[in-house]
Design a protein around this motif. Structure first.
Motif, PDB file in Angstrom:
ATOM      1  N   PHE A 217       0.916  -1.276  -0.033  1.00 21.29           N
ATOM      2  CA  PHE A 217      -0.121   0.158   0.080  1.00 21.29           C
ATOM      3  C   PHE A 217       1.023   1.327  -0.097  1.00 21.29           C
ATOM      4  O   PHE A 217       1.290   1.707   0.910  1.00 21.29           O
ATOM      5  N   VAL A 218       1.279   1.743  -1.160  1.00 23.58           N
ATOM      6  CA  VAL A 218       1.762   2.935  -1.541  1.00 23.58           C
ATOM      7  C   VAL A 218       1.236   3.811  -2.603  1.00 23.58           C
ATOM      8  O   VAL A 218       1.036   3.073  -3.798  1.00 23.58           O
ATOM      9  N   PRO A 219       0.984   4.867  -2.685  1.00 23.65           N
ATOM     10  CA  PRO A 219       0.051   5.593  -3.636  1.00 23.65           C
ATOM     11  C   PRO A 219       0.962   5.416  -5.276  1.00 23.65           C
ATOM     12  O   PRO A 219       2.294   5.299  -5.103  1.00 23.65           O
ATOM     13  N   ILE A 220       0.081   5.319  -6.010  1.00 23.19           N
ATOM     14  CA  ILE A 220       0.665   4.988  -7.603  1.00 23.19           C
ATOM     15  C   ILE A 220       0.460   6.527  -8.115  1.00 23.19           C
ATOM     16  O   ILE A 220      -0.753   7.255  -7.931  1.00 23.19           O
TER      17      ILE A 220
ATOM     18  N   ARG B   4     -11.163   2.827 -12.643  1.00 21.44           N
ATOM     19  CA  ARG B   4     -10.960   3.926 -12.308  1.00 21.44           C
ATOM     20  C   ARG B   4     -11.570   3.534 -10.653  1.00 21.44           C
ATOM     21  O   ARG B   4     -10.777   4.254  -9.695  1.00 21.44           O
ATOM     22  N   ALA B   5     -12.528   2.698 -10.696  1.00 21.57           N
ATOM     23  CA  ALA B   5     -13.017   2.338  -9.036  1.00 21.57           C
ATOM     24  C   ALA B   5     -11.836   1.762  -8.543  1.00 21.57           C
ATOM     25  O   ALA B   5     -11.437   1.820  -7.375  1.00 21.57           O
ATOM     26  N   TRP B   6     -10.986   0.851  -9.188  1.00 22.23           N
ATOM     27  CA  TRP B   6      -9.865   0.232  -8.662  1.00 22.23           C
ATOM     28  C   TRP B   6      -8.756   0.951  -8.130  1.00 22.23           C
ATOM     29  O   TRP B   6      -8.386   0.968  -6.840  1.00 22.23           O
ATOM     30  N   VAL B   7      -8.423   1.883  -8.967  1.00 18.78           N
ATOM     31  CA  VAL B   7      -7.437   2.896  -8.562  1.00 18.78           C
ATOM     32  C   VAL B   7      -7.920   3.861  -7.233  1.00 18.78           C
ATOM     33  O   VAL B   7      -7.508   3.925  -6.222  1.00 18.78           O
ATOM     34  N   ASP B   8      -9.078   4.311  -7.258  1.00 19.96           N
ATOM     35  CA  ASP B   8      -9.756   5.258  -6.059  1.00 19.96           C
ATOM     36  C   ASP B   8      -9.840   4.197  -4.849  1.00 19.96           C
ATOM     37  O   ASP B   8      -9.602   4.581  -3.753  1.00 19.96           O
ATOM     38  N   GLY B   9     -10.431   2.870  -5.220  1.00 12.84           N
ATOM     39  CA  GLY B   9     -10.471   2.095  -3.898  1.00 12.84           C
ATOM     40  C   GLY B   9      -9.024   1.618  -3.405  1.00 12.84           C
ATOM     41  O   GLY B   9      -8.779   1.688  -2.245  1.00 12.84           O
TER      42      GLY B   9
ATOM     43  N   LYS C  78      -7.419   2.795   0.537  1.00 16.16           N
ATOM     44  CA  LYS C  78      -6.911   1.714   1.473  1.00 16.16           C
ATOM     45  C   LYS C  78      -5.599   2.230   1.761  1.00 16.16           C
ATOM     46  O   LYS C  78      -5.174   1.950   3.106  1.00 16.16           O
ATOM     47  N   VAL C  79      -4.820   2.661   0.890  1.00 18.27           N
ATOM     48  CA  VAL C  79      -3.445   3.305   1.292  1.00 18.27           C
ATOM     49  C   VAL C  79      -3.564   4.428   2.511  1.00 18.27           C
ATOM     50  O   VAL C  79      -3.017   4.327   3.341  1.00 18.27           O
ATOM     51  N   ALA C  80      -4.439   5.327   2.136  1.00 19.00           N
ATOM     52  CA  ALA C  80      -4.613   6.470   3.059  1.00 19.00           C
ATOM     53  C   ALA C  80      -4.947   5.839   4.413  1.00 19.00           C
ATOM     54  O   ALA C  80      -4.462   6.296   5.214  1.00 19.00           O
TER      55      ALA C  80
ATOM     56  N   ALA D   3      -0.569  14.537   4.990  1.00 24.43           N
ATOM     57  CA  ALA D   3      -1.737  15.245   4.132  1.00 24.43           C
ATOM     58  C   ALA D   3      -0.952  15.016   2.765  1.00 24.43           C
ATOM     59  O   ALA D   3      -1.849  15.129   1.766  1.00 24.43           O
ATOM     60  N   TRP D   4       0.038  14.928   2.461  1.00 24.08           N
ATOM     61  CA  TRP D   4       0.657  14.503   1.087  1.00 24.08           C
ATOM     62  C   TRP D   4       0.070  13.270   0.775  1.00 24.08           C
ATOM     63  O   TRP D   4      -0.247  13.412  -0.466  1.00 24.08           O
ATOM     64  N   VAL D   5       0.188  12.169   1.491  1.00 27.28           N
ATOM     65  CA  VAL D   5      -0.656  11.130   1.183  1.00 27.28           C
ATOM     66  C   VAL D   5      -1.956  11.081   0.835  1.00 27.28           C
ATOM     67  O   VAL D   5      -2.687  10.604  -0.373  1.00 27.28           O
ATOM     68  N   ALA D   6      -2.805  12.016   1.506  1.00 28.38           N
ATOM     69  CA  ALA D   6      -4.178  12.156   1.324  1.00 28.38           C
ATOM     70  C   ALA D   6      -4.469  12.658  -0.041  1.00 28.38           C
ATOM     71  O   ALA D   6      -5.475  12.468  -0.953  1.00 28.38           O
ATOM     72  N   ALA D   7      -3.555  13.650  -0.633  1.00 32.38           N
ATOM     73  CA  ALA D   7      -3.574  14.315  -1.839  1.00 32.38           C
ATOM     74  C   ALA D   7      -3.396  13.401  -3.135  1.00 32.38           C
ATOM     75  O   ALA D   7      -3.774  13.498  -3.972  1.00 32.38           O
ATOM     76  N   LYS D   8      -2.161  12.779  -2.611  1.00 29.04           N
ATOM     77  CA  LYS D   8      -1.822  11.615  -3.660  1.00 29.04           C
ATOM     78  C   LYS D   8      -3.059  10.518  -3.853  1.00 29.04           C
ATOM     79  O   LYS D   8      -3.071   9.859  -4.958  1.00 29.04           O
ATOM     80  N   CYS D   9      -3.945  10.254  -2.685  1.00 29.52           N
ATOM     81  CA  CYS D   9      -4.886   9.260  -2.916  1.00 29.52           C
ATOM     82  C   CYS D   9      -6.176   9.730  -3.204  1.00 29.52           C
ATOM     83  O   CYS D   9      -7.065   9.158  -2.901  1.00 29.52           O
TER      84      CYS D   9
END
Length: 598
Positions: free
Chosen positions: A546-549, A564-569, A573-575, A588-594
C-alpha cells in the motif's frame, strides 16, 4: 575493461595446462542460488557482469555471454564486446551454442558443484554429436587465478523464532518424514540455502540481501536431521533452538556423508541438488529418488503467522516509501539528485524504521534511459543525474524479521511526454487486471500472464520479463515455485498451479531503449474467492502493498469505470492504512496523492 581481457587470456592459458579447450562459468554457487556470496562471484570476476542471472562459455578462439531479456542492455554496458559474443536466452541455450562452436576433440570443462544433472546430460549430448566431450573438473580453474578471492562468510547463523515462522522445525521435519515415507525413501538431501533456512527456522548473513547461512542438510524419514556448516556458524543458542534431533556436523563432512547410503533410497532434487551431489550418492551405492525438494511448495504456502508478519512489514515499509516519494517529489526538481543519492535516501528512510535488517536486493534506482534496463544497478561510474523531463524508476525492498518486501514505483521529474503517460497507464491497466483476476483453483501463472500484457499488446508493445515472482518470508525476494509468466520468460521453467497462501509480485512494465522504463509492482496474496452459484473453487488476489501510484502519470480517459474504481479504492486503502502511522505533513501529502481520480 583491460583487466577483464587479461583475466580471459589468463583463463585460456590455464585451461591449456589442464588439457581443456574450454570452460563453462555459471552465475551460481554450490546451492544453485540466484544471489551468491562474494566468494562465488566467478562470472563477475571474469567478465565484469554484475547482473543476477547469466552464464559464460570460454573456448580457445571465442567466448560468449548468455543473458536473458532483463539484461540485454546491461550486459553490453558491462562486458567488452571485443572479447565476448552476446547470446540471448532462452532463444539459444548453452548446449545449443556449444553444438555450433565446439569441434571434434574439444574437452569442455565444467564444475560439477555448479551444474545440475539435467544441464550436464543436455550439454554432454550436444557435445557428443560434435565429437567433443564434457569434462568435470576437481577444482574450479578460476579459483586458481583469483588471487584475492574472498573466503566464504564465517558469520554465525541465528534462530528465526517459531512465533514468526508459524511452525517449529520439528513440525516441519515431521512432515518431511511423512513425505519420505510416502515415497519409500530413507532421507532427503536439502542443498538450497533457503530450504535449509526454512526447514530449521534459522537465518544468516552469508549472502547479501538474502538472510541465509551457508550449509547443507540431510533429513531422515524419522524426522531427525544432520546439518552441515562451517565451524563457528552454529553457536550454543542455535544448537538449543535446533534440539537434540538435529546433529550438527562440519561442512567438509557433507560430501563423505553422501557416500554412506548404500542400499538405501535418498531423495535429491534434480534442479537444486548439483551434479556432484548426485554423483556422490550414486558412487556410495544409494538409489536416488529424483523428486522436487519437499520444502519448495510447503515454503511457498504461507501460514497465518507468516501472512500477519508480512502485513506488518508492508505497513512499516510503506511508511518509509511514502516518506521517500514525498522527499523525492520535493527535491528532484532542483537537479541535485543522482541515482545513488536517491537510493541512499530511501535506504535511510527504511533504516529509520528501526527494524530493517537488510535490503532485499540491490535497489534499482534508474532515471531516463537507465530505467529501460529492467535490472539496472547504479554504480559510481554509471550514476546519472536525475533531470527534468525524465521518468525515475525505483524498485526496492527491505528484509525485516517478520517479512520481505519488494515494490516498484515510477515518478515524473517535471513535465513528461504524453507517450510516457500513455505507456504508464497501459502498464497500470495490466497491473489492475492481475490484481482483479478471478480464476479457478489450480490455474497456472502462465494462464493469467496475458491479462497484464493485453493493454500493451493492443498498442503493439510488450515487456521481456515475467509478470510476477514468488517471495519468501524473511527469506529470498525471488522464491518459487509460483510465478506469473510464460515458460520461456526469465525465471522460466515448469509453471506451478496457483494455490491459496502463495505470495507473488504483480509487476508488468514497459521499456523503451535509450529513453525510459516503467514498472508498477505490488505484492499480492492468493486467497479463496467465494462466488455465489460457482461450480468450482475459485481464487483471487489480496493486495499486500500500500503505497500511492503516481496520479499525475495516469491518463484517466484510458481507464474503464471499473479500473477507475480500482485506483480510487486502492488509494483509499493506502490512506486509511498509512495515515495513522505518519506525521501530519506526510499524511496530508498521502491524502492528496490518494484523492479520487474524478
Amino acid at each position: 575493461m583491460t583487466i577483464h581481457t587479461d583475466r580471459l587470456a589468463a583463463l585460456r592459458a590455464h585451461l591449456s595446462t589442464l588439457d581443456l579447450t574450454g570452460f563453462v562459468v555459471p552465475l551460481t554457487d554450490e546451492h544453485m542460488s540466484e544471489y551468491v556470496g562474494a566468494y562465488a562471484r566467478r562470472l563477475e570476476w571474469l567478465t565484469g557482469f554484475v547482473g543476477s542471472a547469466g552464464n559464460a562459455v570460454v573456448l580457445r578462439d571465442v567466448a560468449a555471454m548468455f543473458t536473458d531479456g532483463r539484461y540485454t542492455l546491461q550486459v553490453r554496458e558491462q562486458v567488452d564486446a571485443a572479447d565476448w559474443q552476446f547470446v540471448q536466452v532462452p532463444d539459444t541455450a548453452i548446449h545449443e551454442w556449444l553444438a555450433d562452436h565446439a569441434t571434434a576433440g574439444d574437452r569442455i570443462g565444467y564444475d560439477p558443484w555448479l551444474a545440475t544433472t539435467g544441464w550436464v546430460a543436455a550439454t554432454q549430448a550436444a557435445l557428443t554429436a560434435t565429437g567433443a566431450s564434457l569434462v568435470a573438473v576437481d577444482a574450479n580453474p578460476i579459483d586458481a587465478l583469483w588471487a584475492d578471492r574472498p573466503a566464504p562468510s564465517p558469520a554465525p547463523m541465528i534462530a528465526q523464532h517459531d512465533a514468526l515462522a508459524g511452525r517449529s522445525s520439528a513440525e516441519k521435519r515431521a512432515v518431511i518424514g511423512e513425505w519420505l515415507t510416502g515415497r519409500r525413501a530413507d532421507a532427503v538431501v536439502l542443498s538450497a540455502l533457503d530450504s535449509v533456512a526454512w526447514t530449521f527456522n534459522i537465518r544468516g548473513t552469508d549472502v547479501a540481501h538474502t538472510p541465509v547461512g551457508l550449509g547443507y542438510a540431510i533429513v531422515h524419514a524419522d524426522g531427525t536431521a544432520e546439518l552441515f556448516a562451517a565451524p563457528g556458524k552454529i553457536g550454543k543458542g542455535v544448537r538449543r533452538h535446533l534440539g537434540n534431533a538435529v546433529t550438527v556436523r562440519a561442512m567438509e563432512e557433507f560430501a563423505p556423508a553422501l557416500g554412506r547410503f548404500a542400499g538405501r533410497r535418498v531423495a535429491a532434487d534434480p534442479d537444486r541438488a548439483v551434479a556432484a551431489i548426485h554423483a556422490a550418492l550414486a558412487a556410495g551405492g544409494a538409489t536416488i529418488v529424483a523428486e522436487r525438494d519437499p520444502t519448495i511448495l510447503a515454503k511457498a504456502l504461507k501460514n497465518p503467522a507468516e501472512i500477519a508478519g508480512h502485513r506488518a512489514a508492508q505497513a512499516r515499509d510503506g511508511v518509509a516509501m511514502v516518506r521517500f516519494l514525498k522527499w523525492f517529489e520535493e527535491t528532484a526538481p532542483s537537479g541535485t539528485l543522482t541515482e545513488l543519492s536517491a537510493s541512499d535516501r530511501l535506504a535511510a528512510f527504511r533504516e529509520e524504521t528501526g527494524l530493517l535488517l537488510d535490503l532485499s536486493f540491490d535497489t534499482i534506482s534508474a532515471t531516463g534511459a537507465h530505467a529501460a534496463s529492467p535490472h539496472y544497478k547504479a554504480t559510481v561510474d554509471s550514476d546519472a543525474a536525475i533531470r527534468p523531463g525524465q521518468l525515475y524508476l525505483i524498485d526496492s525492498g527491505g528484509q525485516y524479521r517478520d517479512g520481505t518486501t519488494d515494490i516498484t514505483r515510477v515518478m515524473p521529474v517535471g513535465t513528461v511526454t504524453p507517450e510516457m503517460r500513455d505507456r504508464f497507464t497501459r502498464v497500470l491497466k495490466g497491473h489492475i487486471a492481475i490484481d482483479s483476476a478471478v480464476f479457478p483453483d489450480g490455474t497456472l501463472g502462465g494462464h493469467i500472464d496475458g491479462f497484464a500484457r493485453r493493454p500493451l499488446w493492443e498498442a503493439g508493445l510488450d515487456y521481456a520479463h515475467g509478470t510476477g515472482h514468488g517471495i519468501g518470508s524473511y527469506l529470498s525476494v525471488h522464491e518459487g515455485p509460483q510465478r506469473i509468466g510464460a515458460p520461456d520468460y526469465p525465471g522460466g521453467g515448469p509453471l506451478e498451479p496457483l494455490r491459496a497462501g502463495m505470495m507473488l509480485s504483480n509487476e508488468p512494465g514497459y521499456y523503451k531503449a535509450g529513453e525510459y522504463g516503467i514498472r508498477i509492482e505490488n505484492l499480492v496474496l492468493v486467497i479463496d474467492r467465494a462466488i455465489a452459484g460457482a461450480d468450482r473453487a475459485m481464487l483471487g488476489f489480496e493486495t499486500l502493498t500500500f503505497v500511492p501510484i503516481e496520479r499525475s502519470l495516469i491518463v484517466a480517459d484510458l481507464l474503464t469505470d471499473t479500473e477507475r474504481a480500482w485506483v480510487d479504492g486502492y488509494h483509499a486503502k493506502v490512506a486509511a492504512l498509512l495515515a495513522p502511522l505518519l506525521d501530519i505533513e506526510t499524511a496530508a501529502w498521502v491524502a492528496a496523492k490518494c484523492a479520487p481520480l474524478g
